[in-house]
Design an enzyme around this catalytic site. Structure first.
Site, short mmCIF file in Angstrom:
data_model
loop_
_atom_site.label_atom_id
_atom_site.label_comp_id
_atom_site.label_asym_id
_atom_site.label_seq_id
_atom_site.Cartn_x
_atom_site.Cartn_y
_atom_site.Cartn_z
N GLU A 193 5.08 -6.50 2.09
CA GLU A 193 3.97 -5.91 1.36
C GLU A 193 4.48 -5.74 -0.05
OE1 GLU A 193 0.78 -1.89 2.05
OE2 GLU A 193 2.88 -1.83 2.49
N LYS A 229 -5.97 -5.78 3.63
CA LYS A 229 -5.53 -4.62 4.32
C LYS A 229 -6.82 -3.81 4.47
CE LYS A 229 -2.02 -0.95 4.22
NZ LYS A 229 -1.12 -0.23 3.23
N CYS A 260 1.42 -3.28 7.00
CA CYS A 260 1.83 -1.69 7.07
C CYS A 260 1.17 -0.72 7.85
CB CYS A 260 2.01 -1.43 5.40
SG CYS A 260 3.15 0.22 5.09
#
Length: 275
Positions: free
Chosen positions: A41, A113, A154
């Protein structure tokens, strides 16, 4: 067997230097015989000072890190799962966006995300990703050398519904690039990722940031490759940045799903009423 490489990074606040490190990682992965490279990330810029970072964040078509990695992928004829970059959207907000780049340097898939990291830890760390970033709304997968690859980033790993959806889409592997904090990493990193691999009956490939960063934060490291049975095939620890390699057995997914057909056994049910 498909050989993959993971780049465990210590990304800083200078995108040009980070881009050079990524290009070196692409070349190293290729020289090591990998068919695909996975990066963490925020591979292009890791800076918690958003005022300073704003001057270095560009739209996707103007991002020099992305163009540099695309060129390197083309030169090395290598697939790259570029964990994520901060890019500007048309509405002026930022996206935390993952890219899959094919050996021609073309973008095969992109994923924004979905779950924003808005937390206050007892360690004193406080994060408000949603103050600057707009969340994505769409689960994404694409066909790659590791089979059908689902994309997550994440904090997404704490939300099993996304991984259930990627499992139902019959993803063979799921990429989970991360810049995990040290306190949450020690407590939850291995446990959550093993659980996500088991419930999706898929490989989980998690390239991570590591160490003390230029912006003052510290990240947990321990880039992982986990098989569909939950076995850890690679753990890069927290010693520092570098490349790690693992072998992906394409038959392993079918073997596990035949033994434990939990995806096929899943049923819809009624939720209890809200309190």
């Amino acid at each position: 067997m498909t050989r993959i490489a993971l780049y465990q990074a210590n990304t800083g606040i200078d995108p040009e230097r980070n881009a050079a490190d990524l290009v070196d990682a692409v070349r190293g992965a290729s020289n090591g015989g990998a068919q695909m490279l996975f990066t963490p990330e925020m591979s292009g810029l890791l800076d918690r000072d958003r005022k300073r970072a704003a001057a270095r964040i560009a739209a996707e078509d103007a991002d020099r890190v992305l163009s540099g990695v695309r060129n390197a992928a083309r030169e090395e004829e290598l697939w790259v799962a570029l964990g994520s970059l901060a890019v500007t959207r048309e509405d002026g907000r930022w996206a935390n966006r993952a890219f899959v780049i094919d050996p021609d340097g073309e973008i095969a898939a992109r994923y924004d995300k979905i779950h924003m990291f808005d937390v206050d830890l007892d360690s004193g760390e406080s994060w408000r990703e949603s103050n600057a970033y707009a969340p994505g709304e769409q689960a994404v997968y694409c066909e790659t050398p590791v089979g059908r690859l689902g994309l997550a980033i994440c904090y997404d790993m704490r939300f099993p519904a996304l991984f259930g959806a990627l499992g139902e889409a019959r993803c063979d592997a799921i990429s989970v690039p991360a810049a995990f904090t040290v306190p949450t990493g020690r407590a939850h990193w291995h446990t959550l990722l093993r659980a996500r691999a088991i419930e999706a009956s898929a490989f989980v490939i998690a390239a991570a940031q590591v160490g003390q960063h230029e912006d003052g934060r510290a990240t947990f490291g321990h880039s992982l490759v986990i098989d569909p049975w939950g076995e850890v095939l690679l753990d890069m620890g927290d010693a520092g940045p570098g490349l790690g390699f693992a072998e992906i057995d394409p038959d392993r997914v079918a073997t596990v799903r035949r033994q434990l057909p939990s995806l096929a056994n899943r049923r819809e049910f009624h939720h209890p009423p809200a309190a």
